[in-house]
Structures are given as C-alpha cells and as structure tokens.
Motif scaffolding. Structure first.
Motif, PDB file in Angstrom:
ATOM      1  N   ASP A 180       0.855  -1.178   0.000  1.00  0.00           N
ATOM      2  CA  ASP A 180       0.000   0.000   0.000  1.00  0.00           C
ATOM      3  C   ASP A 180       0.898   1.237   0.000  1.00  0.00           C
ATOM      4  O   ASP A 180       2.115   1.131  -0.171  1.00  0.00           O
ATOM      5  CB  ASP A 180      -0.956  -0.026   1.206  1.00  0.00           C
ATOM      6  N   ASN A 181       0.307   2.414   0.207  1.00  0.00           N
ATOM      7  CA  ASN A 181       1.105   3.642   0.131  1.00  0.00           C
ATOM      8  C   ASN A 181       1.538   4.169   1.491  1.00  0.00           C
ATOM      9  O   ASN A 181       2.016   5.309   1.598  1.00  0.00           O
ATOM     10  CB  ASN A 181       0.342   4.724  -0.630  1.00  0.00           C
ATOM     11  N   VAL A 182       1.370   3.375   2.550  1.00  0.00           N
ATOM     12  CA  VAL A 182       1.821   3.801   3.875  1.00  0.00           C
ATOM     13  C   VAL A 182       3.344   3.710   3.915  1.00  0.00           C
ATOM     14  O   VAL A 182       3.911   2.645   3.673  1.00  0.00           O
ATOM     15  CB  VAL A 182       1.203   2.921   4.978  1.00  0.00           C
ATOM     16  N   PRO A 183       4.038   4.819   4.198  1.00  0.00           N
ATOM     17  CA  PRO A 183       5.499   4.792   4.161  1.00  0.00           C
ATOM     18  C   PRO A 183       6.076   3.815   5.187  1.00  0.00           C
ATOM     19  O   PRO A 183       5.502   3.582   6.255  1.00  0.00           O
ATOM     20  CB  PRO A 183       5.888   6.235   4.505  1.00  0.00           C
ATOM     21  N   ILE A 184       7.212   3.232   4.835  1.00  0.00           N
ATOM     22  CA  ILE A 184       7.913   2.334   5.746  1.00  0.00           C
ATOM     23  C   ILE A 184       9.379   2.726   5.789  1.00  0.00           C
ATOM     24  O   ILE A 184       9.972   3.080   4.761  1.00  0.00           O
ATOM     25  CB  ILE A 184       7.765   0.855   5.314  1.00  0.00           C
ATOM     26  N   TYR A 185       9.942   2.706   6.979  1.00  0.00           N
ATOM     27  CA  TYR A 185      11.372   2.984   7.119  1.00  0.00           C
ATOM     28  C   TYR A 185      11.855   2.241   8.357  1.00  0.00           C
ATOM     29  O   TYR A 185      11.600   2.640   9.483  1.00  0.00           O
ATOM     30  CB  TYR A 185      11.641   4.482   7.264  1.00  0.00           C
ATOM     31  N   THR A 186      12.504   1.134   8.119  1.00  0.00           N
ATOM     32  CA  THR A 186      13.006   0.307   9.209  1.00  0.00           C
ATOM     33  C   THR A 186      14.490   0.030   8.974  1.00  0.00           C
ATOM     34  O   THR A 186      15.072   0.455   7.973  1.00  0.00           O
ATOM     35  CB  THR A 186      12.242  -1.023   9.287  1.00  0.00           C
ATOM     36  N   ALA A 187      15.076  -0.725   9.892  1.00  0.00           N
ATOM     37  CA  ALA A 187      16.484  -1.087   9.745  1.00  0.00           C
ATOM     38  C   ALA A 187      16.716  -1.944   8.509  1.00  0.00           C
ATOM     39  O   ALA A 187      17.788  -1.902   7.897  1.00  0.00           O
ATOM     40  CB  ALA A 187      16.959  -1.817  10.999  1.00  0.00           C
ATOM     41  N   LYS A 188      15.686  -2.715   8.096  1.00  0.00           N
ATOM     42  CA  LYS A 188      15.843  -3.605   6.942  1.00  0.00           C
ATOM     43  C   LYS A 188      15.309  -3.007   5.654  1.00  0.00           C
ATOM     44  O   LYS A 188      15.825  -3.304   4.566  1.00  0.00           O
ATOM     45  CB  LYS A 188      15.125  -4.932   7.217  1.00  0.00           C
ATOM     46  N   PHE A 189      14.268  -2.160   5.753  1.00  0.00           N
ATOM     47  CA  PHE A 189      13.623  -1.630   4.561  1.00  0.00           C
ATOM     48  C   PHE A 189      13.478  -0.113   4.668  1.00  0.00           C
ATOM     49  O   PHE A 189      12.854   0.383   5.598  1.00  0.00           O
ATOM     50  CB  PHE A 189      12.238  -2.267   4.365  1.00  0.00           C
ATOM     51  N   THR A 190      14.043   0.574   3.708  1.00  0.00           N
ATOM     52  CA  THR A 190      13.972   2.032   3.707  1.00  0.00           C
ATOM     53  C   THR A 190      12.821   2.556   2.861  1.00  0.00           C
ATOM     54  O   THR A 190      12.572   3.760   2.845  1.00  0.00           O
ATOM     55  CB  THR A 190      15.284   2.629   3.186  1.00  0.00           C
ATOM     56  N   SER A 191      12.137   1.663   2.161  1.00  0.00           N
ATOM     57  CA  SER A 191      11.006   2.099   1.327  1.00  0.00           C
ATOM     58  C   SER A 191      10.114   0.905   1.035  1.00  0.00           C
ATOM     59  O   SER A 191      10.503  -0.256   1.235  1.00  0.00           O
ATOM     60  CB  SER A 191      11.509   2.702   0.009  1.00  0.00           C
ATOM     61  N   ASN A 192       8.921   1.195   0.540  1.00  0.00           N
ATOM     62  CA  ASN A 192       8.002   0.130   0.126  1.00  0.00           C
ATOM     63  C   ASN A 192       8.550  -0.654  -1.056  1.00  0.00           C
ATOM     64  O   ASN A 192       8.217  -1.827  -1.238  1.00  0.00           O
ATOM     65  CB  ASN A 192       6.633   0.728  -0.229  1.00  0.00           C
ATOM     66  N   TRP A 193       9.384  -0.027  -1.858  1.00  0.00           N
ATOM     67  CA  TRP A 193      10.024  -0.732  -2.957  1.00  0.00           C
ATOM     68  C   TRP A 193      10.883  -1.875  -2.428  1.00  0.00           C
ATOM     69  O   TRP A 193      10.822  -2.998  -2.903  1.00  0.00           O
ATOM     70  CB  TRP A 193      10.894   0.220  -3.771  1.00  0.00           C
ATOM     71  N   ASP A 194      11.710  -1.552  -1.424  1.00  0.00           N
ATOM     72  CA  ASP A 194      12.570  -2.586  -0.838  1.00  0.00           C
ATOM     73  C   ASP A 194      11.736  -3.746  -0.305  1.00  0.00           C
ATOM     74  O   ASP A 194      12.047  -4.918  -0.536  1.00  0.00           O
ATOM     75  CB  ASP A 194      13.409  -1.990   0.305  1.00  0.00           C
ATOM     76  N   LEU A 195      10.677  -3.413   0.425  1.00  0.00           N
ATOM     77  CA  LEU A 195       9.829  -4.438   1.016  1.00  0.00           C
ATOM     78  C   LEU A 195       9.178  -5.299  -0.063  1.00  0.00           C
ATOM     79  O   LEU A 195       9.158  -6.533   0.034  1.00  0.00           O
ATOM     80  CB  LEU A 195       8.762  -3.781   1.892  1.00  0.00           C
ATOM     81  N   SER A 196       8.651  -4.660  -1.106  1.00  0.00           N
ATOM     82  CA  SER A 196       7.949  -5.418  -2.147  1.00  0.00           C
ATOM     83  C   SER A 196       8.901  -6.332  -2.912  1.00  0.00           C
ATOM     84  O   SER A 196       8.545  -7.474  -3.244  1.00  0.00           O
ATOM     85  CB  SER A 196       7.240  -4.460  -3.112  1.00  0.00           C
ATOM     86  N   VAL A 197      10.118  -5.857  -3.158  1.00  0.00           N
ATOM     87  CA  VAL A 197      11.092  -6.695  -3.875  1.00  0.00           C
ATOM     88  C   VAL A 197      11.457  -7.923  -3.057  1.00  0.00           C
ATOM     89  O   VAL A 197      11.464  -9.059  -3.557  1.00  0.00           O
ATOM     90  CB  VAL A 197      12.356  -5.884  -4.224  1.00  0.00           C
ATOM     91  N   MET A 198      11.759  -7.725  -1.773  1.00  0.00           N
ATOM     92  CA  MET A 198      12.191  -8.848  -0.938  1.00  0.00           C
ATOM     93  C   MET A 198      11.058  -9.834  -0.684  1.00  0.00           C
ATOM     94  O   MET A 198      11.297 -11.046  -0.575  1.00  0.00           O
ATOM     95  CB  MET A 198      12.758  -8.327   0.384  1.00  0.00           C
ATOM     96  N   ARG A 199       9.831  -9.357  -0.630  1.00  0.00           N
ATOM     97  CA  ARG A 199       8.711 -10.291  -0.491  1.00  0.00           C
ATOM     98  C   ARG A 199       8.603 -11.172  -1.718  1.00  0.00           C
ATOM     99  O   ARG A 199       8.390 -12.389  -1.612  1.00  0.00           O
ATOM    100  CB  ARG A 199       7.407  -9.518  -0.264  1.00  0.00           C
ATOM    101  N   ALA A 200       8.760 -10.566  -2.899  1.00  0.00           N
ATOM    102  CA  ALA A 200       8.705 -11.350  -4.135  1.00  0.00           C
ATOM    103  C   ALA A 200       9.845 -12.363  -4.177  1.00  0.00           C
ATOM    104  O   ALA A 200       9.643 -13.541  -4.528  1.00  0.00           O
ATOM    105  CB  ALA A 200       8.763 -10.424  -5.343  1.00  0.00           C
ATOM    106  N   VAL A 201      11.045 -11.939  -3.817  1.00  0.00           N
ATOM    107  CA  VAL A 201      12.212 -12.830  -3.870  1.00  0.00           C
ATOM    108  C   VAL A 201      12.073 -13.968  -2.865  1.00  0.00           C
ATOM    109  O   VAL A 201      12.324 -15.147  -3.192  1.00  0.00           O
ATOM    110  CB  VAL A 201      13.507 -12.030  -3.611  1.00  0.00           C
ATOM    111  N   ASN A 202      11.673 -13.639  -1.628  1.00  0.00           N
ATOM    112  CA  ASN A 202      11.572 -14.676  -0.606  1.00  0.00           C
ATOM    113  C   ASN A 202      10.468 -15.683  -0.917  1.00  0.00           C
ATOM    114  O   ASN A 202      10.624 -16.888  -0.668  1.00  0.00           O
ATOM    115  CB  ASN A 202      11.330 -14.040   0.768  1.00  0.00           C
ATOM    116  N   PHE A 203       9.361 -15.207  -1.473  1.00  0.00           N
ATOM    117  CA  PHE A 203       8.304 -16.129  -1.873  1.00  0.00           C
ATOM    118  C   PHE A 203       8.786 -17.010  -3.019  1.00  0.00           C
ATOM    119  O   PHE A 203       8.528 -18.218  -3.054  1.00  0.00           O
ATOM    120  CB  PHE A 203       7.053 -15.347  -2.275  1.00  0.00           C
ATOM    121  N   MET A 204       9.504 -16.437  -3.950  1.00  0.00           N
ATOM    122  CA  MET A 204      10.030 -17.204  -5.077  1.00  0.00           C
ATOM    123  C   MET A 204      10.998 -18.286  -4.598  1.00  0.00           C
ATOM    124  O   MET A 204      11.024 -19.399  -5.136  1.00  0.00           O
ATOM    125  CB  MET A 204      10.717 -16.265  -6.075  1.00  0.00           C
TER     126      MET A 204
END
Length: 256
Positions: A180-204
């Motif tokens: 969604d468009n809620v911003p995220i900024y954590t130690a592991k993910f600095t943006s929703n782009w980072d989160l979405s990419v890693m979710r796709a990779v880990n599921f794959m």
C-alpha cells in the motif's frame, strides 16, 4: 435675357461624375468579399481533409478535436478506486490467442480448485489477462506486517502453490510484490520498494525449493505502492494492494 436664362440652367445642373469611381469601389469590394469567401471555403475543405487524416490514424471515429480527456474530471485517483480487486476470478484476455486462452484456462481451473479446497477464496484469486494467467495472493496469507519473511505456518501453502506451477511444457513465471502507500522505514527496509522486492524474492525462493521447477523460468519484481488495484484511502483498499502476484506467461513468451 435668353443668354442669362441658359447660363442659370447650366449652373443648376448636378455633377454626377463621382458615381463612376464609387461604382468601381463597390465592384472592388464585391470582388474582395468573393475572394475571401472562396479562401474560407478552401480552408474548410482542407480542414476536413486534415481532420479525416487524423481520424484514420487514431481510428477514433470522431473529429480530431472531439476526443474526450484521457483522465476524468474530478478526483484524479477515481479511476484507481474503481478498479476491481484481483482477489476473485476475472477474465480479461486481451491479446491472447485462442489456444493460449484454452491452455491458461485449464491451469486457472486447477488453481481455482486448490483455492476452494483450502478455503482461500477470500485470500487468493485468479485473473486471465492479456499478459497471461495472474494469481494474486494477499500479503496476510504469507507475511507479518512490515516483514518480507514467509511465515513458517504459511510455507506449506507456498509449497502447494509450487506444485501448481509444474507445467509441461514449462512457462516463464514472474513473481511481483506490491504494497500500500503507507510509508515504511526500518532497519531492513527504507522504502516500500525494498519491502515489495524482498517479499517477491523470498516467496520465489520457497517456490523454487520444488526440484521440478527450473529457476531459469522465474523472475522477481517489486513495484512498491505504484501499481494499486484499489484505493489506498480505506483500510480495505490498502489490504487489497498489499499482495504478491504470480504471472504465468503464455508459452510464446518463454525466455530462450
């Protein structure tokens, strides 16, 4: 006395010599209006020809200046709000050939049976699109909020989905992550782009634990919040936008 009377009549005679240039002027004005009218008529014909040429190019069927605005007036996000969630069963076959529609339709039926047997109708959905068969998985089926790691209890679902992807002949498969468009900024993910990419990779990665699947058929993408299927203005819409998608490509799109 006679000569004086004749002279008097000559003095009272009106001079009409001015009528000749006046008539010439009217003639010139009339000619000018005729020329202007002719020019305007030619321009109108040329305009019609140009309009027809543009209509032929765009195959719109309306005048070149009659095309409606590509975006509706009002809320610019209204078109996004009106999009249907892909969690469900939709058919938008677009440019698929008849043979591809039939083959992908058979795969879709297998996925539907899996969804029904596992009571996942509110979490998984299929859509036959112009790009191929799209399987949509809500993020709450696989991930904790803000996490890209597939939950242990949901890895079994991922492995069962991998069985559905074993096909002969094989097809290229694209795994994409969305948020969604809620911003995220954590130690592991600095943006929703980072989160979405890693979710796709880990599921794959979970899918590719299946030895019958060749990694060369697979690719992963992350789109962040930039391809919503519902409005982010509501919690329900944001929940639909948080998803992982599996795109099963037509056989003609298999990477050589």
């Amino acid at each position: 006395m006679a000569r004086r009377k004749k002279h008097k009549q000559h003095d009272e005679h009106m001079d009409e010599s001015w009528l000749i240039p006046y008539a010439d002027l009217l003639t010139l004005l009339l000619a000018l209006f005729i020329v202007l009218f002719a020019m305007s008529s030619v321009d109108a014909v040329k305009f019609q020809q140009i309009s027809k040429a543009f209509n032929d190019i765009f195959t719109g069927g309306t005048g070149v200046f009659e095309f409606p605005s590509p975006t509706p007036e009002g809320d610019p996000s209204s078109s996004t709000k009106e999009q249907k969630s892909l969690v469900g069963n939709e058919t938008k076959t677009g440019n698929l050939g008849e043979s591809e529609k039939k083959e992908l339709g058979q795969i879709q039926q297998k996925v539907k049976q899996f969804i029904q047997q596992n009571n996942l109708t509110d979490r998984l959905g299929t859509a036959l699109t112009g790009e191929g068969l799209l399987v949509t998985i809500r993020d709450n089926v696989l991930f904790e909020s803000g996490s890209a790691d597939v939950r242990d209890e949901d890895k079994a679902v991922a492995r069962e989905i991998s069985e559905l992807l074993v096909m002969d002949p094989p097809r290229s498969i694209v795994i994409s992550g969305h948020t969604d468009n809620v911003p995220i900024y954590t130690a592991k993910f600095t943006s929703n782009w980072d989160l979405s990419v890693m979710r796709a990779v880990n599921f794959m990665k979970i899918l590719l634990e299946n030895p019958q699947l060749n990694p060369q058929w697979f690719s992963a993408k992350g789109f962040g919040e930039f391809k919503p299927i519902a409005s982010n203005a509501t919690e329900e819409g944001r929940a639909k936008n948080r998803r992982v998608e599996i795109l099963i490509m037509p056989r003609s799109q298999i990477d050589q």
